[in-house]
Design a protein around this motif. Structure first.
Motif, PDB file in Angstrom:
ATOM      1  N   ARG A   1      38.541  58.225  22.138  1.00  0.00           N
ATOM      2  CA  ARG A   1      38.564  59.479  21.603  1.00  0.00           C
ATOM      3  C   ARG A   1      38.524  59.942  20.908  1.00  0.00           C
ATOM      4  O   ARG A   1      38.390  61.388  21.003  1.00  0.00           O
TER       5      ARG A   1
ATOM      6  N   LEU B   1      37.983  53.227  26.254  1.00  0.00           N
ATOM      7  CA  LEU B   1      38.257  55.297  26.373  1.00  0.00           C
ATOM      8  C   LEU B   1      37.920  55.004  24.811  1.00  0.00           C
ATOM      9  O   LEU B   1      38.601  54.660  23.787  1.00  0.00           O
TER      10      LEU B   1
ATOM     11  N   ARG C   1      29.898  60.336  29.036  1.00  0.00           N
ATOM     12  CA  ARG C   1      31.432  61.348  29.222  1.00  0.00           C
ATOM     13  C   ARG C   1      31.399  61.007  31.111  1.00  0.00           C
ATOM     14  O   ARG C   1      30.319  61.019  32.334  1.00  0.00           O
TER      15      ARG C   1
ATOM     16  N   CYS D   1      32.803  65.370  23.374  1.00  0.00           N
ATOM     17  CA  CYS D   1      31.091  64.870  24.537  1.00  0.00           C
ATOM     18  C   CYS D   1      30.745  64.825  24.948  1.00  0.00           C
ATOM     19  O   CYS D   1      29.871  65.108  25.546  1.00  0.00           O
TER      20      CYS D   1
ATOM     21  N   ASP E   1      36.091  62.617  29.052  1.00  0.00           N
ATOM     22  CA  ASP E   1      36.376  62.018  28.336  1.00  0.00           C
ATOM     23  C   ASP E   1      34.922  60.755  27.676  1.00  0.00           C
ATOM     24  O   ASP E   1      34.158  60.944  28.788  1.00  0.00           O
TER      25      ASP E   1
ATOM     26  N   ILE F   1      42.180  59.067  31.754  1.00  0.00           N
ATOM     27  CA  ILE F   1      41.204  58.697  31.410  1.00  0.00           C
ATOM     28  C   ILE F   1      41.003  60.636  32.813  1.00  0.00           C
ATOM     29  O   ILE F   1      41.318  60.557  32.947  1.00  0.00           O
TER      30      ILE F   1
END
Length: 158
Positions: A145, A143, A7, A149, A66, A62
């Motif tokens: 999504r 990354l 995270r 988190c 995230d 970012i």
């Protein structure tokens, strides 16, 4: 490449700070809830933060909290582990042999302790000299999504 999900806890001009949870390797089986080793692994797991350099185009996408995937090359991890574990052991044994050549057991013990300390100092020097080596630092991979988190245990990809 060994991958780890983490995270984002902070952002700066050229990188991110990623928090990962260090877990023991004994957390993957179905008997984890009834296993003493798995429970101890959960108890002793702790979060660590690492700074990861990120290219400016990716850095713009970012956001704080995230979930990102960072990685390190397998050969880098293996060679570093070899240095960290083997060097103190070798210097301990060599120190004990040098101490034993003095003739008394107490000198062998003192030589072993001295060799171990010397090996630990050598590792400290090695890490200090290589702190800016990009091959030994984690790399930003992607990354994610679709994940929440939360920190997710490490996985290895092939």
């Amino acid at each position: 490449m060994i991958e780890e999900r983490g995270r984002v806890v902070a952002l700066d001009d050229s990188g991110i700070w990623v928090e990962t949870v260090q877990r023991s390797s004994c957390n993957g089986c179905a008997a984890k809830s009834g296993c003493g080793t798995g429970l101890l692994g959960d108890f002793w797991s702790r979060a660590s933060q690492v700074r990861v350099a990120v290219a400016p185009p990716a850095l713009d996408t970012i956001r704080l909290h995230d979930t990102v995937v960072i990685g390190i090359a397998e050969n880098t991890l293996a060679s570093s582990a070899l240095v960290v574990y083997l060097l103190p052991l070798l210097t301990l044994v060599l120190g004990a042999l040098v101490g034993q050549s003095a003739g008394a057991e107490v000198w062998a013990i003192l030589g072993a302790v001295g060799g171990f300390v010397l090996g630990a100092l050598a590792i400290r020097l090695y890490s200090h000299l290589n702190r800016a080596n990009p091959a030994l630092t984690p790399q930003f991979l992607r990354l994610e999504r679709e994940y929440a988190c939360t920190t997710i245990p490490a996985t290895e990809t092939r």
